[in-house]
Design a protein around this motif. Structure first.
Motif, mmCIF file in Angstrom:
data_model
loop_
_atom_site.group_PDB
_atom_site.id
_atom_site.type_symbol
_atom_site.label_atom_id
_atom_site.label_comp_id
_atom_site.label_asym_id
_atom_site.label_seq_id
_atom_site.Cartn_x
_atom_site.Cartn_y
_atom_site.Cartn_z
ATOM 1 N N SER A 109 0.692 -14.002 3.434
ATOM 2 C CA SER A 109 1.159 -12.944 2.543
ATOM 3 C C SER A 109 0.484 -11.622 2.905
ATOM 4 O O SER A 109 -0.649 -11.600 3.385
ATOM 5 N N ARG A 158 3.726 -7.398 -2.762
ATOM 6 C CA ARG A 158 3.213 -8.484 -1.918
ATOM 7 C C ARG A 158 4.394 -9.309 -1.450
ATOM 8 O O ARG A 158 5.259 -9.686 -2.238
ATOM 9 N N LEU A 197 0.114 -7.392 1.521
ATOM 10 C CA LEU A 197 0.262 -6.442 0.424
ATOM 11 C C LEU A 197 0.518 -5.050 0.985
ATOM 12 O O LEU A 197 -0.238 -4.574 1.833
#
Length: 66
Positions: free
Chosen positions: A42, A33, A44
């Motif tokens: 963010s 991440r 992933l």
């Protein structure tokens, strides 16, 4: 390429927020991440995809320097 938790990396493509290419690694495992240094979003990635899209490590974290 060697990278560690809290390192700042440069990705190949810019994030559309502020045209930022710099991301901080905030989680490592089978997936990685990363957090945008421009807007804080963010994302992933599976480790294999992250390694393809990562250009270089810009700044190492303090823990990886020791």
């Amino acid at each position: 390429m060697e990278y560690d938790l809290n390192d700042i990396v440069e990705m190949k493509k810019e994030h559309p927020c502020h045209k930022s290419k710099y991301w901080k690694i905030i989680r490592m495992g089978a997936d990685i991440r990363i957090k945008c240094q421009g807007c804080g979003a963010s994302v992933l990635f599976p480790r294999s995809e992250f390694e393809k899209k990562c250009k270089k490590v810009v700044q190492r974290s303090q823990s990886s320097l020791e």
